[in-house]
Design a protein around this motif. Structure first.
Motif, PDB file in Angstrom:
ATOM      1  N   ASP A  49      29.165  -9.610  21.432  1.00 39.99           N
ATOM      2  CA  ASP A  49      28.111  -8.963  22.213  1.00 39.99           C
ATOM      3  C   ASP A  49      28.545  -8.777  23.661  1.00 39.99           C
ATOM      4  N   ALA A  50      29.188  -9.794  24.225  1.00 39.90           N
ATOM      5  CA  ALA A  50      29.649  -9.678  25.608  1.00 39.90           C
ATOM      6  C   ALA A  50      30.738  -8.616  25.714  1.00 39.90           C
ATOM      7  N   ALA A  51      31.623  -8.580  24.714  1.00 37.48           N
ATOM      8  CA  ALA A  51      32.686  -7.578  24.728  1.00 37.48           C
ATOM      9  C   ALA A  51      32.099  -6.170  24.648  1.00 37.48           C
ATOM     10  N   TRP A  52      31.055  -5.990  23.804  1.00 31.68           N
ATOM     11  CA  TRP A  52      30.447  -4.664  23.674  1.00 31.68           C
ATOM     12  C   TRP A  52      29.732  -4.256  24.966  1.00 31.68           C
ATOM     13  N   GLU A  53      29.139  -5.240  25.642  1.00 32.08           N
ATOM     14  CA  GLU A  53      28.466  -4.957  26.905  1.00 32.08           C
ATOM     15  C   GLU A  53      29.464  -4.452  27.938  1.00 32.08           C
ATOM     16  N   ARG A  54      30.639  -5.095  27.986  1.00 32.81           N
ATOM     17  CA  ARG A  54      31.674  -4.641  28.922  1.00 32.81           C
ATOM     18  C   ARG A  54      32.164  -3.255  28.556  1.00 32.81           C
ATOM     19  N   PHE A  55      32.246  -2.973  27.263  1.00 27.37           N
ATOM     20  CA  PHE A  55      32.702  -1.671  26.800  1.00 27.37           C
ATOM     21  C   PHE A  55      31.720  -0.569  27.192  1.00 27.37           C
ATOM     22  N   THR A  56      30.412  -0.829  26.975  1.00 27.04           N
ATOM     23  CA  THR A  56      29.417   0.193  27.304  1.00 27.04           C
ATOM     24  C   THR A  56      29.354   0.434  28.809  1.00 27.04           C
ATOM     25  N   LYS A  60      30.004   4.042  30.769  1.00 27.63           N
ATOM     26  CA  LYS A  60      29.124   4.687  31.733  1.00 27.63           C
ATOM     27  C   LYS A  60      29.879   5.089  32.991  1.00 27.63           C
ATOM     28  N   ASN A  61      30.879   4.289  33.364  1.00 25.72           N
ATOM     29  CA  ASN A  61      31.603   4.534  34.608  1.00 25.72           C
ATOM     30  C   ASN A  61      32.787   5.472  34.444  1.00 25.72           C
ATOM     31  N   SER A  62      33.025   5.934  33.240  1.00 26.53           N
ATOM     32  CA  SER A  62      34.192   6.771  32.994  1.00 26.53           C
ATOM     33  C   SER A  62      33.760   8.148  32.516  1.00 26.53           C
ATOM     34  N   THR A  63      34.379   9.185  33.060  1.00 25.20           N
ATOM     35  CA  THR A  63      34.063  10.562  32.653  1.00 25.20           C
ATOM     36  C   THR A  63      34.789  10.948  31.380  1.00 25.20           C
ATOM     37  N   SER A  64      35.846  10.203  31.056  1.00 26.93           N
ATOM     38  CA  SER A  64      36.652  10.580  29.890  1.00 26.93           C
ATOM     39  C   SER A  64      35.862  10.447  28.606  1.00 26.93           C
ATOM     40  N   PHE A  65      34.840   9.554  28.621  1.00 27.66           N
ATOM     41  CA  PHE A  65      34.073   9.380  27.397  1.00 27.66           C
ATOM     42  C   PHE A  65      33.142  10.555  27.150  1.00 27.66           C
TER      43      PHE A  65
END
Length: 318
Positions: A49-56, A60-65
């Motif tokens: 869960d913590a890893a997924w939170e960091r991923f999301t 949000k902070n990346s335009t590449s997504f």
């Protein structure tokens, strides 16, 4: 590393370690690798869960997504996250092993370890580097048949006087119980008994180490470390009793009775007790030359005005 060696195996490993500085470094490297691998194996499972939170948050902070591409479901990520983490840990561990294994595989073969040992007589011998050692009674010195290119390590149990051959490029190191003694070329006396360790310097300089402490001794200085001591303290040499097993003389110069008694105990293997503690600080000035213990104690009693009572094999001073 697991503490599963037999006493004989532990002695073999210790002999290999002190044989050369390269062997010591090799051991330290392997010990580090072993500890790192244990740390990896003890890591807790990944917090998905913590890893997924960091991923999301990163998303949000990346335009590449936001530029298209394949969408990976959250459930799929959560399902395989532990496996992915395990793979990364395995890769890191294998990298450590590779880095260690790529070092030169040549290991110095253990040199033969020699032992000088005494019982009821003293012994003088010459070490491979030309240093001369005189062992007191009931003492043992362990040393390699050939010193390495960087150090000259020996191990002492008991008492010995060293006249070390000078070699600034190759320090002479003595392991004496709690004390580590390092010299380049000098003469000094070392005691490593169950209740006391002592270093007395006659010529040159001697470095004495204990835990994180280090002190430099000059001629006519000494350090005494008893079981209850925790600090290295330099003191002047107040008598020449430490030489008795080489000179065959007990030279007292305003020497406290307790100090003389300690030397007589070692020299004669006798049980001598000072019953009255007030007598311990009484001083005596005289020289005894190869005399029976009974004669010495009779002279001490007459000189100091005390009594010596023999109870079986024990001498009681009162």
């Amino acid at each position: 590393m697991l503490g599963e060696c037999s006493p004989a195996e532990s002695e073999t490993i210790q002999a290999w370690r002190v044989a050369s500085e390269a062997n010591q470094k090799r051991f330290r490297d392997f010990e580090w690798l072993w500890n790192e691998s244990r740390n990896l194996s003890s890591k807790k499972e990944v917090d998905v869960d913590a890893a997924w939170e960091r991923f999301t948050q990163l998303r949000k902070n990346s335009t590449s997504f936001n530029q298209g591409g394949k969408v990976i479901s959250i459930s799929l990520f959560k399902k395989y996250a532990p496996a992915i983490a395990a793979i990364f840990i395995m890769i890191f561990g294998l990298t450590l092993v590779y880095k260690w294994m790529e070092k030169p595989a040549t290991i110095d073969l253990p040199v033969e370890m020699l032992t000088l040992q005494t019982a009821d007589k003293t012994l003088t011998d010459t070490l491979p580097d030309g240093s001369i050692v005189t062992l007191n009674k009931n003492s043992r010195l362990i040393y390699p048949s050939q010193f390495s290119d960087s150090i000259r390590p020996v191990s002492l149990d008991g008492e010995a006087f060293f006249d070390v051959a000078a070699n600034p490029a190759k320090p002479f190191q003595i392991e004496a119980g709690k004390l580590q003694v390092t010299v380049l070329g000098t003469s000094f006396n070392v005691i490593n008994r169950p209740k006391v360790s002592r270093v007395v310097v006659e010529t040159g300089r001697v470095e004495v180490g204990f835990r994180e402490q280090k002190q430099i001794l000059k001629p006519e200085q000494q350090i005494t470390l008893r079981n209850e001591d925790s600090i290295l303290t330099i003191k002047p040499v107040e008598d020449a009793l430490y030489r008795y097993y080489r000179s065959q003389e007990f030279v007292c110069d305003n020497t406290p009775l307790v100090t003389l008694v300690e030397s007589l105990r070692d020299a004669y293997g006798a049980d001598i007790v000072i019953e009255n503690k007030a007598l311990r600080s009484l001083s005596i000035t005289t020289t005894f030359k190869q005399e029976p213990l009974d004669n010495i104690l009779d002279i001490v009693a007459q000189t100091l005005g005390i009594k010596v009572v023999k109870n079986g094999e024990q001498y009681i001073l009162r």
